[in-house]
Design a protein around this motif. Structure first.
Motif, mmCIF file in Angstrom:
data_model
loop_
_atom_site.group_PDB
_atom_site.id
_atom_site.type_symbol
_atom_site.label_atom_id
_atom_site.label_comp_id
_atom_site.label_asym_id
_atom_site.label_seq_id
_atom_site.Cartn_x
_atom_site.Cartn_y
_atom_site.Cartn_z
ATOM 1 N N LYS A 153 0.813 -1.221 0.000
ATOM 2 C CA LYS A 153 0.000 0.000 0.000
ATOM 3 C C LYS A 153 0.847 1.273 0.000
ATOM 4 O O LYS A 153 0.335 2.367 0.195
ATOM 5 C CB LYS A 153 -0.918 0.011 1.226
ATOM 6 N N ARG A 154 2.143 1.131 -0.198
ATOM 7 C CA ARG A 154 3.042 2.283 -0.303
ATOM 8 C C ARG A 154 3.001 3.156 0.957
ATOM 9 O O ARG A 154 2.870 4.383 0.882
ATOM 10 C CB ARG A 154 2.697 3.123 -1.543
ATOM 11 N N VAL A 155 3.136 2.526 2.096
ATOM 12 C CA VAL A 155 3.035 3.223 3.374
ATOM 13 C C VAL A 155 4.089 4.315 3.485
ATOM 14 O O VAL A 155 5.217 4.179 3.018
ATOM 15 C CB VAL A 155 3.176 2.209 4.538
ATOM 16 N N GLN A 156 3.699 5.438 4.110
ATOM 17 C CA GLN A 156 4.620 6.549 4.316
ATOM 18 C C GLN A 156 5.116 6.624 5.762
ATOM 19 O O GLN A 156 6.248 7.028 6.011
ATOM 20 C CB GLN A 156 3.933 7.867 3.948
ATOM 21 N N VAL A 157 4.253 6.259 6.700
ATOM 22 C CA VAL A 157 4.622 6.245 8.119
ATOM 23 C C VAL A 157 4.324 4.860 8.673
ATOM 24 O O VAL A 157 3.170 4.436 8.702
ATOM 25 C CB VAL A 157 3.829 7.307 8.922
ATOM 26 N N LEU A 158 5.368 4.145 9.109
ATOM 27 C CA LEU A 158 5.216 2.796 9.640
ATOM 28 C C LEU A 158 5.680 2.785 11.090
ATOM 29 O O LEU A 158 6.834 3.108 11.394
ATOM 30 C CB LEU A 158 6.035 1.796 8.816
ATOM 31 N N GLU A 159 4.768 2.423 11.989
ATOM 32 C CA GLU A 159 5.084 2.396 13.418
ATOM 33 C C GLU A 159 4.676 1.037 13.988
ATOM 34 O O GLU A 159 3.481 0.715 14.038
ATOM 35 C CB GLU A 159 4.340 3.515 14.156
ATOM 36 N N LEU A 160 5.652 0.266 14.389
ATOM 37 C CA LEU A 160 5.418 -1.024 15.030
ATOM 38 C C LEU A 160 5.983 -0.933 16.434
ATOM 39 O O LEU A 160 7.188 -1.068 16.641
ATOM 40 C CB LEU A 160 6.091 -2.150 14.244
ATOM 41 N N GLN A 161 5.122 -0.664 17.394
ATOM 42 C CA GLN A 161 5.546 -0.487 18.774
ATOM 43 C C GLN A 161 4.954 -1.619 19.610
ATOM 44 O O GLN A 161 3.775 -1.608 19.955
ATOM 45 C CB GLN A 161 5.092 0.877 19.305
ATOM 46 N N PHE A 162 5.802 -2.586 19.904
ATOM 47 C CA PHE A 162 5.372 -3.754 20.647
ATOM 48 C C PHE A 162 5.954 -3.714 22.056
ATOM 49 O O PHE A 162 6.948 -3.031 22.310
ATOM 50 C CB PHE A 162 5.795 -5.037 19.933
ATOM 51 N N PHE A 163 5.351 -4.475 22.964
ATOM 52 C CA PHE A 163 5.751 -4.426 24.359
ATOM 53 C C PHE A 163 5.778 -5.830 24.939
ATOM 54 O O PHE A 163 4.953 -6.679 24.597
ATOM 55 C CB PHE A 163 4.780 -3.557 25.165
ATOM 56 N N ILE A 164 6.753 -6.068 25.788
ATOM 57 C CA ILE A 164 6.820 -7.301 26.544
ATOM 58 C C ILE A 164 6.825 -6.935 28.011
ATOM 59 O O ILE A 164 6.874 -5.764 28.370
ATOM 60 C CB ILE A 164 8.072 -8.137 26.189
ATOM 61 N N PHE A 206 9.691 -0.166 0.208
ATOM 62 C CA PHE A 206 9.521 0.936 1.153
ATOM 63 C C PHE A 206 10.021 2.247 0.562
ATOM 64 O O PHE A 206 10.463 3.126 1.283
ATOM 65 C CB PHE A 206 10.284 0.631 2.454
ATOM 66 N N LYS A 207 9.929 2.393 -0.735
ATOM 67 C CA LYS A 207 10.496 3.587 -1.350
ATOM 68 C C LYS A 207 9.681 4.848 -1.069
ATOM 69 O O LYS A 207 10.149 5.949 -1.329
ATOM 70 C CB LYS A 207 10.674 3.399 -2.859
ATOM 71 N N PHE A 208 8.458 4.703 -0.497
ATOM 72 C CA PHE A 208 7.657 5.863 -0.124
ATOM 73 C C PHE A 208 7.729 6.139 1.381
ATOM 74 O O PHE A 208 7.119 7.086 1.867
ATOM 75 C CB PHE A 208 6.198 5.653 -0.534
ATOM 76 N N LEU A 209 8.470 5.314 2.098
ATOM 77 C CA LEU A 209 8.520 5.415 3.554
ATOM 78 C C LEU A 209 9.250 6.683 4.000
ATOM 79 O O LEU A 209 10.399 6.918 3.645
ATOM 80 C CB LEU A 209 9.221 4.181 4.134
ATOM 81 N N GLU A 225 20.456 -1.197 8.154
ATOM 82 C CA GLU A 225 21.189 -0.612 7.027
ATOM 83 C C GLU A 225 20.376 -0.687 5.745
ATOM 84 O O GLU A 225 20.474 0.188 4.882
ATOM 85 C CB GLU A 225 22.534 -1.318 6.849
ATOM 86 N N TYR A 226 19.558 -1.735 5.633
ATOM 87 C CA TYR A 226 18.670 -1.819 4.463
ATOM 88 C C TYR A 226 17.756 -0.597 4.406
ATOM 89 O O TYR A 226 17.603 0.051 3.360
ATOM 90 C CB TYR A 226 17.826 -3.093 4.501
ATOM 91 N N PHE A 227 17.121 -0.295 5.522
ATOM 92 C CA PHE A 227 16.205 0.848 5.545
ATOM 93 C C PHE A 227 16.928 2.148 5.221
ATOM 94 O O PHE A 227 16.413 3.001 4.493
ATOM 95 C CB PHE A 227 15.525 0.955 6.906
ATOM 96 N N LEU A 228 18.121 2.301 5.742
ATOM 97 C CA LEU A 228 18.873 3.529 5.492
ATOM 98 C C LEU A 228 19.303 3.641 4.035
ATOM 99 O O LEU A 228 19.363 4.743 3.476
ATOM 100 C CB LEU A 228 20.103 3.582 6.397
ATOM 101 N N SER A 229 19.609 2.521 3.417
ATOM 102 C CA SER A 229 20.162 2.531 2.058
ATOM 103 C C SER A 229 19.110 2.430 0.969
ATOM 104 O O SER A 229 19.371 2.799 -0.179
ATOM 105 C CB SER A 229 21.163 1.379 1.885
ATOM 106 N N ASN A 230 17.922 1.928 1.292
ATOM 107 C CA ASN A 230 16.939 1.627 0.252
ATOM 108 C C ASN A 230 15.608 2.349 0.412
ATOM 109 O O ASN A 230 14.645 2.027 -0.275
ATOM 110 C CB ASN A 230 16.684 0.122 0.202
ATOM 111 N N CYS A 231 15.551 3.295 1.309
ATOM 112 C CA CYS A 231 14.334 4.097 1.474
ATOM 113 C C CYS A 231 14.701 5.542 1.141
ATOM 114 O O CYS A 231 15.145 6.299 2.022
ATOM 115 C CB CYS A 231 13.803 3.989 2.901
ATOM 116 N N PRO A 232 14.539 5.945 -0.097
ATOM 117 C CA PRO A 232 15.089 7.226 -0.564
ATOM 118 C C PRO A 232 14.491 8.467 0.078
ATOM 119 O O PRO A 232 15.102 9.532 0.035
ATOM 120 C CB PRO A 232 14.796 7.200 -2.073
ATOM 121 N N LEU A 234 13.184 8.370 3.406
ATOM 122 C CA LEU A 234 13.104 8.162 4.854
ATOM 123 C C LEU A 234 13.789 9.319 5.584
ATOM 124 O O LEU A 234 14.984 9.542 5.431
ATOM 125 C CB LEU A 234 13.763 6.841 5.241
ATOM 126 N N GLU A 235 13.016 10.034 6.408
ATOM 127 C CA GLU A 235 13.540 11.215 7.098
ATOM 128 C C GLU A 235 13.630 11.038 8.608
ATOM 129 O O GLU A 235 14.450 11.674 9.253
ATOM 130 C CB GLU A 235 12.680 12.444 6.785
#
Length: 487
Positions: A153-164, A206-209, A225-232, A234-235
């Motif tokens: 769905k070309r997500v722009q903001v992805l937040e996965l906040q899990f808790f243990i 994740f090119k729209f992230l 490093e994937y996210f840093l290198s492949n999400c053009p 990502l701010e």
């Protein structure tokens, strides 16, 4: 328009409750139907935009407003699965801790809720996807599908906040699905960081992230490093309690990242930042190797290293920040419990506008530490002191030299208690800050207890005493020319 729709949704829940006045009820129903008819004439994309501003439950409730609203919520661009019954802050310590025998049951119901919504969603894109609950690797199959859905769905903001369970590191965190981003199958690690075309979704990925927040997720250096290198685009990147992180590298001019926060990652050894685009950096955790270079846009830094207590942390911190001190505008440091070094020559922070310090006010050399920071920051406009007390025994605080500060306008004292050492900090600032205009006293330790969190009876009693002391004893020591505010 958004408020009108919100009113209509809320009216659905209340209109049938009061049968005492039939005339008023009919009048309310006529008004309700009129508003629904008028709003329903808007273009469909406008209706979707309105629904996207509502919570998921409110958006789903719009389906009964009229026939035209029936499927609008299925196209919402905001999928915020944050359970409001549990939420009291945007931090693990701000969650009500469920009884363990109820947690698994609620977690399964939560996962079922997310699964049902995603199956019904018909939109082509989403702007935001947020999952926020007690989840671990038991639910990996479902969570993998959520991430796959967000990628499609070309997500722009992805937040996965899990808790243990608090401090329980024996529980398996959810493992980020490396196969989705071309890093091999489960448990496999490749020797290189893949380019975008290796991702299963080679046209999307994740090119729209733009924003990524991951909390208590098993995340490796390779995945980061994937996210840093492949999400053009990502701010903003925030990673919290990622046990798999060891060496974080934000290196290269092509990385668009502007905000980086690494929080409480227990196995982290080093962070290297060599990125001309980054503007804000936050680190909280144990003492690590921190290398910062080539950061001309970095204007805000927040560092809190707990393991550096009772050492000359100030020297260490300033040495590591030497490449950016000259252009910093906001600096936040935790100096509670650190040793004051009278021989250290503080560098001058010419551009600093705001300084925040966690200070141990009953430390003998606390005022000397404050004096040194104030002298090093001649142009700050705002000073925030977060007061901490290692013991509740009054300590004689040594008097610091007098000086004149000509730029500071606002002083905020957080966590105030009616101890003499706390009073001396306020009085010292009043006597030495020439341009001071306002003093704010706040007994609540807001850096620990965000708004809405139950702080407990004893803590609230301490805050009440601190507030009373500030109003009855501290205020009289503040000149009438200064604005005094006690929250």
């Amino acid at each position: 328009m958004f408020n009108t729709v919100k009113y209509l949704v809320n009216n659905l829940r209340t209109s049938a409750k009061d049968d005492s006045n039939l005339g008023k009820r009919r009048e309310s129903e006529d008004k309700h139907n009129y508003l629904v008819d008028r709003i329903s004439l808007l273009p469909y994309e406008v209706l979707v935009s309105i629904a996207s501003l509502l919570s998921l439950k409110e958006a789903a409730a719009t389906s009964v407003l009229s026939r035209r609203w029936k499927n609008v919520w299925k196209y919402t661009t905001t999928l915020n699965f944050q359970d409001l019954d549990l939420f009291v802050g945007d931090n693990f310590y701000c969650l009500k801790l469920l009884e363990e025998n109820l947690r698994d049951e609620k977690s399964r119901k939560y996962v079922d809720w997310v699964d049902r919504v995603l199956v019904q969603h018909e939109g082509h894109t989403i702007e935001r996807f947020k999952a926020f609950f007690f989840l671990n690797n038991i639910f990996k199959n479902s969570i993998d599908k959520w991430i796959e859905f967000a990628m499609q769905k070309r997500v722009q903001v992805l937040e996965l906040q899990f808790f243990i369970k608090q401090y329980d590191f024996t529980i398996d965190n959810y493992e980020f699905p490396q196969n989705l981003i071309g890093l091999g199958g489960e448990g496999e690690y490749s020797n290189h960081i893949p380019t975008q075309h290796l991702c299963r979704y080679n046209n999307v990925g994740f090119k729209f992230l733009k924003v990524l927040r991951l909390q208590q997720i098993c995340l490796t250096d390779e995945v980061l490093e994937y996210f840093l290198s492949n999400c053009p685009v990502l701010e903003r990147l925030t990673v919290t309690v990622a046990r798999g992180l060891v060496c974080v590298r934000v290196v290269g001019p092509s990385i668009s990242l502007k905000y980086l926060a690494i929080l409480d990652c227990p196995n982290l050894k080093s962070i290297e930042i060599c990125n001309p685009n980054i503007a804000s950096f936050v680190y909280m955790g144990a003492c690590i190797d921190l290398l910062i270079n080539n950061v001309p846009l970095l204007i805000e830094v927040h560092i809190s290293e707990r393991a550096l207590h009772y050492v000359d942390f100030t020297t260490v911190a300033f040495n590591r920040l030497s490449f950016c001190l000259s252009h910093l505008e906001i600096l936040k440091l935790n100096i509670s419990g650190v040793v004051y070094n009278p021989n250290y020559d503080f560098p001058v922070l010419e551009n600093l506008k705001q300084l925040e310090l966690n200070v141990e006010t009953n430390y003998q050399w606390a005022l000397y530490h404050l004096y040194s920071f104030m002298k090093a920051c001649p142009h700050i406009h705002r000073l925030i002191l977060k007061l901490e007390f290692q013991t509740y025994v009054e300590t004689i605080v040594s008097k610091a030299p007098k000086f004149s500060h000509h730029s500071l306008k606002v002083v905020e004292i957080m966590g105030y208690r009616g101890y003499q050492c706390a009073v001396e900090h306020v009085v010292y600032l009043i006597e030495n800050v020439v341009a001071l205009e306002k003093i704010i006293i706040d007994p609540v330790r807001r850096w620990i207890w965000p708004p809405g969190m139950d702080r407990g009876t004893e803590m609230v009693k301490e805050e009440v005493k601190g507030r009373k002391h500030a109003k009855e004893h501290l205020k009289e020591r503040v000149p009438s020319t200064l604005e005094f505010e006690c929250l």
